[in-house]
Write a protein that holds these residues in place. Structure first.
Motif, short mmCIF file in Angstrom:
data_model
loop_
_atom_site.label_atom_id
_atom_site.label_comp_id
_atom_site.label_asym_id
_atom_site.label_seq_id
_atom_site.Cartn_x
_atom_site.Cartn_y
_atom_site.Cartn_z
N PHE A 1 0.95 -1.13 -0.18
CA PHE A 1 -0.16 0.22 0.00
C PHE A 1 0.91 1.35 -0.15
N PHE A 2 1.14 1.50 -1.27
CA PHE A 2 1.93 2.78 -1.47
C PHE A 2 1.12 4.33 -1.43
N ALA A 3 -0.08 4.10 -2.17
CA ALA A 3 -0.61 5.25 -2.25
C ALA A 3 -1.00 6.07 -1.26
N SER A 4 -1.49 5.33 -0.02
CA SER A 4 -1.77 6.12 1.22
C SER A 4 -0.55 6.65 1.87
N ARG A 5 0.68 6.28 1.39
CA ARG A 5 2.14 6.81 2.02
C ARG A 5 2.44 7.72 1.33
N VAL A 6 2.17 8.07 0.20
CA VAL A 6 2.73 9.01 -0.62
C VAL A 6 2.48 10.48 -0.09
N LEU A 7 3.41 11.39 0.28
CA LEU A 7 3.15 12.56 0.86
C LEU A 7 2.96 13.67 -0.35
N THR A 8 2.14 14.69 0.08
CA THR A 8 1.65 15.65 -0.71
C THR A 8 3.03 16.56 -1.35
N PRO A 9 3.21 16.73 -2.42
CA PRO A 9 4.30 17.30 -2.95
C PRO A 9 4.54 18.82 -2.56
N GLU A 10 5.85 19.03 -2.29
CA GLU A 10 6.04 20.35 -2.26
C GLU A 10 6.44 21.29 -3.32
N PRO A 11 6.21 22.70 -3.28
CA PRO A 11 6.54 23.33 -4.42
C PRO A 11 8.04 23.12 -4.99
N GLN A 12 9.07 23.00 -4.02
CA GLN A 12 10.44 22.48 -4.46
C GLN A 12 10.48 21.16 -5.14
N ASP A 13 9.57 20.23 -5.06
CA ASP A 13 9.65 18.99 -5.40
C ASP A 13 9.36 18.86 -6.98
N GLU A 14 10.07 19.55 -7.80
CA GLU A 14 9.95 19.46 -9.18
C GLU A 14 10.85 18.41 -9.95
N SER A 15 10.28 18.01 -11.05
CA SER A 15 10.90 17.03 -11.91
C SER A 15 11.83 17.36 -12.39
N GLN A 16 13.42 16.56 -12.25
CA GLN A 16 14.52 16.89 -12.86
C GLN A 16 14.85 15.87 -13.90
N PHE A 17 15.47 16.55 -15.02
CA PHE A 17 15.80 15.82 -16.27
C PHE A 17 17.15 15.12 -16.11
N LEU A 18 17.06 13.75 -16.23
CA LEU A 18 18.54 12.98 -15.69
C LEU A 18 19.29 13.06 -16.93
N VAL A 19 18.73 12.71 -18.11
CA VAL A 19 19.60 12.81 -19.41
C VAL A 19 18.48 13.50 -20.43
N LYS A 20 19.25 13.86 -21.64
CA LYS A 20 18.50 14.70 -22.58
C LYS A 20 18.96 14.18 -23.81
N HIS A 21 18.00 14.07 -24.82
CA HIS A 21 18.27 13.54 -26.11
C HIS A 21 17.81 14.56 -27.22
N ARG A 22 18.41 14.61 -28.36
CA ARG A 22 18.16 15.24 -29.49
C ARG A 22 16.81 15.37 -30.07
N GLN A 23 16.20 14.25 -30.17
CA GLN A 23 14.57 13.98 -30.43
C GLN A 23 13.76 13.55 -29.41
N SER A 24 12.62 13.32 -29.86
CA SER A 24 11.69 12.77 -28.98
C SER A 24 12.25 11.57 -28.13
N VAL A 25 11.81 11.39 -26.75
CA VAL A 25 12.12 10.01 -26.24
C VAL A 25 10.91 9.24 -26.40
N THR A 26 11.33 7.92 -26.85
CA THR A 26 9.98 7.05 -27.08
C THR A 26 9.87 5.91 -26.28
N ALA A 27 10.92 5.55 -25.62
CA ALA A 27 10.74 4.47 -24.68
C ALA A 27 11.85 4.66 -23.27
#
Length: 523
Positions: free
Chosen positions: A147-173
């Motif tokens: 049961f993970f859903a009940s354990r997920v805390l409300t996101p904070e404003p600083q909890d933004e998605s970070q890009f690990l790697v970048k590609h030149r064209q659209s990532v498909t997988a």
């Protein structure tokens, strides 16, 4: 000189003796034009002379000895023996893992206490192994759930998605290793990256030359002036971490060695682009789905083609597989199919009024799907219609030009949050509401979905009410072409692109082509 009587070929064997063997890309001969055979040598006993076929002057084909000569004196491993061997290897792997945990704890104990309680500790280790195996089996069968859903805390404003790697064209997988430490991503330009989840350090997979691809059993191009397409649509990583499979517009399934990042095999046979791949968990069995409406089963370790599955009446778009020999697929024929491979049967589930775009197993008896009308469906093997539907799961809206993370507890039943939303009624952007990817944290009640409306949404799968409840939304611009959870539930990976995975009918100019990671804070 005495003339010999020519021996006429006898009648063909019937029954079990006439059953076809798996087709090998490394050396087994067969009559299918898709699979290259090696020259076979025919020997005649009872004389000093040998009668050989016309091609028998070559002892090697591409450095591989003929199957008869290579397998001389060796016993073939039966299916039951292979299952026993794989089970023993899996058991030893779990024992080694538990032993490493114990060794970290032993550093704090005295040597005398270790000698006295050695037998007792070995017994405790076996009990721990049995407990792990039982828990894994129960989680996979769906009888217990984390049961993970009940354990997920409300996101904070600083909890933004970070890009690990970048590609030149659209990532498909995007694919993730079994231990959540390494990741793989591919894009439309054929680039495959292998990266570390913690540091983001990435390494490229280099495509071999055309001659090397042909030597790896890829079909040669019909026109010498033509160029092979390297656009990738799907990725899959094996559970043991040894193999990475890729498929795309060139109609081949390419097999890569993750340790050396080298191309090792090309499986041909599909007559259309390879749109989805899935390794069966704990094995090297690989399923591939294609626009040619067929599914093929391969063995990555033996390099063989094992089976074909037929049933879809249109292009196959997405697939998923767990530990059992069952495969889940969706296609443009508005059906989702559950394939029971050993029984050679399938269950057909039909969408109410839309085309299914993606699917994912929750457990062996439940699964989730996304549609092109923006709906998310919850399914069960006991019903051919969805047990629950969330409509307008990814509607277009503007949050005053600020996609802030927010809780979605106050939501109406169709999945649309009504607070602070300014709706856009633009029919030209309606395709941005298509649910292009769904993912479920293995063995848990936590799910995620993505589209092109600027957010990734988390969902709670409720067992008792057989429903889906919205949790949170995370801002992320672009087409969410792929989603995958960490097995621990600590983070979510998203493959993002300016364009959709299977076309160029839309574009989000402000999006970033790459792999975004969002950490999930749990109680």
């Amino acid at each position: 000189m005495k003339l010999r009587d020519r021996k006429r070929p006898g009648p063909k064997p019937k029954g079990a003796a006439a059953k076809k063997k798996p087709r090998s890309f490394g050396g087994g001969g067969d009559d299918d034009p898709f699979f290259e055979s090696e020259p076979k040598r025919r020997r005649r006993s009872g004389g000093d002379d040998e009668v050989e076929s016309e091609e028998s002057d070559e002892e090697f084909v591409d450095g591989v000895r003929s199957s008869e000569e290579e397998g001389e004196g060796e016993e073939e491993e039966t299916a039951d023996e292979k299952r026993v061997r794989l089970a023993k290897e899996y058991l030893e792997k779990i024992r080694a893992a538990t032993k490493r945990v114990e060794e970290t704890e032993k550093d704090e104990e005295d040597e005398e206490e270790e000698d006295v309680g050695r037998e007792e500790k070995e017994g405790n280790r076996d009990s721990l192994v049995a407990e792990i195996l039982q828990r894994d089996q129960l989680e996979e069968s769906g009888r217990i759930r984390r049961f993970f859903a009940s354990r997920v805390l409300t996101p904070e404003p600083q909890d933004e998605s970070q890009f690990l790697v970048k590609h030149r064209q659209s990532v498909t997988a995007v694919a993730l290793s079994e231990d959540d430490s390494r990741g793989f991503s591919a894009s439309k330009d054929g680039l495959i990256l292998h990266w570390d989840v913690e540091t983001g350090k990435s390494e490229k997979y280099l495509w071999p030359t055309e001659d090397v691809l042909v030597s790896h059993y890829a079909k040669a191009l019909q026109k010498p002036s033509a160029k092979r397409s390297k656009q990738i649509l799907t990725l899959a990583a094996s559970s043991d971490g040894r193999y990475l499979a890729s498929g795309g517009m060139d109609r081949h399934v390419h097999l890569w060695d993750t340790r050396s990042r080298e191309h090792i095999q090309a499986f041909h046979g599909h007559r259309g682009p390879v749109s989805c791949l899935a390794f069966r968990q704990g094995t090297t069995q690989l399923f591939s789905g294609s626009f040619d409406r067929t599914i093929k089963l391969w063995n990555a370790e033996d390099r063989t083609h094992m089976d074909n599955l037929f049933g879809h009446q249109s292009e196959i778009l997405m697939s998923d597989c767990l530990r059992k020999e069952r495969l889940l697929t969706v296609g443009r024929d508005r059906t989702m199919r559950l394939w029971k491979v050993p029984e050679e049967s399938q269950l057909v589930f039909r969408a109410p009024a839309s085309s299914l775009e993606c699917c994912c197993f929750i457990n062996d008896s439940e699964f989730i799907s996304g549609s092109d009308d923006g709906s998310i469906e919850l399914w069960s093997v006991t019903r051919k219609k969805p047990t629950h539907i969330v409509k307008n799961a990814h509607s277009l809206f503007l949050l005053h030009n600020d996609h802030s993370q927010k809780s979605e507890k106050d939501s109406i039943p169709n999945g649309d949050s009504t607070e602070n939303h300014k709706w856009k009624a633009d029919s030209s952007l309606s395709a941005h509401t298509w649910v292009s990817s769904v993912a479920v944290c293995r063995g848990s009640d936590l799910a995620a979905s993505g589209a092109a409306n600027g957010v990734v949404r988390l969902w709670a799968i409720e067992m008792e009410s057989k429903g889906i409840r919205p949790l949170f939304s995370y801002p992320l611009d672009g087409f969410i072409n792929s989603l995958t959870f960490a097995k621990s539930g600590r983070f979510l990976l998203a493959g993002v692109g300016k364009e959709p995975r299977l076309g160029r009918w839309g574009r989000v100019q402000e999006a970033t082509n790459g792999v975004a990671i969002h950490s999930l804070r749990l109680k």
